[in-house]
Design a protein around this motif. Sequence first.
Motif, mmCIF file in Angstrom:
data_model
loop_
_atom_site.group_PDB
_atom_site.id
_atom_site.type_symbol
_atom_site.label_atom_id
_atom_site.label_comp_id
_atom_site.label_asym_id
_atom_site.label_seq_id
_atom_site.Cartn_x
_atom_site.Cartn_y
_atom_site.Cartn_z
ATOM 1 N N ASN A 81 0.827 -1.215 0.000
ATOM 2 C CA ASN A 81 0.000 0.000 0.000
ATOM 3 C C ASN A 81 0.858 1.260 0.000
ATOM 4 O O ASN A 81 0.494 2.274 -0.596
ATOM 5 C CB ASN A 81 -0.937 -0.002 1.211
ATOM 6 C CG ASN A 81 -2.011 -1.067 1.098
ATOM 7 O OD1 ASN A 81 -2.407 -1.431 -0.001
ATOM 8 N ND2 ASN A 81 -2.470 -1.587 2.232
ATOM 9 N N GLU A 82 2.005 1.196 0.692
ATOM 10 C CA GLU A 82 2.908 2.348 0.691
ATOM 11 C C GLU A 82 3.475 2.610 -0.700
ATOM 12 O O GLU A 82 3.724 3.757 -1.072
ATOM 13 C CB GLU A 82 4.048 2.113 1.681
ATOM 14 C CG GLU A 82 3.658 2.249 3.143
ATOM 15 C CD GLU A 82 4.879 2.215 4.052
ATOM 16 O OE1 GLU A 82 5.901 2.825 3.685
ATOM 17 O OE2 GLU A 82 4.796 1.578 5.108
ATOM 18 N N ASN A 100 -9.458 7.898 -4.488
ATOM 19 C CA ASN A 100 -10.676 7.664 -5.270
ATOM 20 C C ASN A 100 -10.398 6.895 -6.562
ATOM 21 O O ASN A 100 -11.326 6.461 -7.246
ATOM 22 C CB ASN A 100 -11.378 8.986 -5.593
ATOM 23 C CG ASN A 100 -10.488 9.926 -6.403
ATOM 24 O OD1 ASN A 100 -9.326 9.640 -6.659
ATOM 25 N ND2 ASN A 100 -11.041 11.059 -6.792
ATOM 26 N N ALA A 101 -9.126 6.716 -6.895
ATOM 27 C CA ALA A 101 -8.765 5.960 -8.089
ATOM 28 C C ALA A 101 -8.425 4.514 -7.770
ATOM 29 O O ALA A 101 -8.274 3.692 -8.672
ATOM 30 C CB ALA A 101 -7.572 6.611 -8.792
ATOM 31 N N LEU A 102 -8.298 4.196 -6.502
ATOM 32 C CA LEU A 102 -7.961 2.836 -6.089
ATOM 33 C C LEU A 102 -9.204 1.954 -6.064
ATOM 34 O O LEU A 102 -10.298 2.417 -5.738
ATOM 35 C CB LEU A 102 -7.306 2.844 -4.701
ATOM 36 C CG LEU A 102 -5.919 3.488 -4.626
ATOM 37 C CD1 LEU A 102 -5.473 3.583 -3.169
ATOM 38 C CD2 LEU A 102 -4.907 2.661 -5.411
ATOM 39 N N ILE A 103 -9.031 0.718 -6.407
ATOM 40 C CA ILE A 103 -10.134 -0.245 -6.413
ATOM 41 C C ILE A 103 -9.980 -1.181 -5.227
ATOM 42 O O ILE A 103 -8.945 -1.826 -5.062
ATOM 43 C CB ILE A 103 -10.150 -1.065 -7.711
ATOM 44 C CG1 ILE A 103 -10.325 -0.129 -8.909
ATOM 45 C CG2 ILE A 103 -11.249 -2.112 -7.683
ATOM 46 C CD1 ILE A 103 -10.228 -0.831 -10.239
#
Length: 486
Positions: A57-58, A66-69
């Motif tokens: 995640n880092e 908001n672009a992550l799924i």
Amino acid sequence: MLSLICKPKTKFNFYNLRNFFSKGIKTDYLDYSHRYLPQTGKSRREMLKEMGLSSINELFSDIPKNALIDKFDKFDYDKMTEEQVFNTVNNILKKNTDVSNLPFFLGGGVYKHNVPSTVDYITQRGEFLTAYTPYQPEVSQGTLTAIFEFQTQVARITGMQVANASMYDGSTALGEAVLMACRSTRRKKVIVGGGVHPHYVQVIDSMTKFSEKVECEHMPADLHGTQIEKLIQSVDKTTACVVVQNPSFFGHIHDLERLAAACHKHKALLVVGFTEVLSLGAIQSMGEMGADIAAGEGQSIGIPMSFGGPHLGLFATSKKLMRTMPGRLVGETKDIDGKRAFVLTLGAREQHIRRDKATSNICTSSGICAVAFTVHLTSLGETGFKELAYLNHNKACKLAEKIVNEIPNIKLINDKFFNEFTIQLPFNYSSQRITKELLKEGIVAGLPLGTLYNGKFDDHLLVACTETNTDEDMDKYVSALKRKLK
């Protein structure tokens, strides 16, 4: 009867068997859930540690939240059966639009053509599917023979003297052609015509951005196909090459002989790109018109659309420029017994001895796609290739005629085209809007040009018609388009 060699200490039911594979054997060496991913959990942790990161995640912290799924985090694989996982993923995939049976008129660089079953049958044979790069000719004669046949076919249809063993795709092939032209002429100035596919132009810019030996000059978009005269006038003694596309991105077909003569007069090179290789069965080839390098996409022969890849880059040039060509070249020779044999003749790339003096950073070829291309083109033969090309052209002409005759105020931009043309919608109607409306009715209407030119040409639509389009498809398309434009 099957049995386990080692006797387990506990009762061996299905769940214990799963634990046996996931825990009993070190997963750093055996990981059935990642059969085609070489990195293990241990190696990933080591890479993160080397970068000073504690988690994956880092690594992606710069990506807006908001672009992550995060939908796939909801999967609880440990508590789901294989059938449940399959059904869950399959329900997600059903949200995609299946275009296999829809009236399909989208082109713009990737085309829907029929791929005969022969292609899949032959390319799936183990000797082709798993064959490694032919470094050792004595054990790779089958692979080398297929590549040699491929090179011969590409040279024949492009009208050039020599072709390489394939490249990644059409856009990177054209980018390599630009770099090759600058190497060969030892000049910097590159003139890119306005009829080149905008994605190809972006790739050229990316590949030349950090090179001090290349300076790209871009012509404005050539919507009406009238730019050849300006290109002729722009060539001078500082020009390394002129890059054009034929048929152009907008569908125009050009006679490039005068442009080739202008380039050669100033000792510059003419680079001709293409996205629809099938057009070479009907129009004059690049070599016949005097081109020095031909580079483009071979997807139309033997390769399905596949969501945009993997596809096949074609690259051909003259014998004079052969040693500056990227990629590799298979040549014909004779073995110790005097029998016909094949060998890797030229491979001036970074993994070979030339290192920093290599002509290209291309590391491999699209081998399996090249075999598919060769199988399909061989099955067609020269006559079949030409007949398929004319079938595409005739269908496109029929569709264009129906559109112009049956829909008032619509305008056909092209006076000559192969199987793709540009239309201008009446009343400044948005082509993006019309494609969305027709898709709801199960029709893939074409490529709205405004999406590629930042809103410019938003009332223009690029339409492709191939042998897969039936008369019923055309009638349904024209009827729906006429209804929406009222």
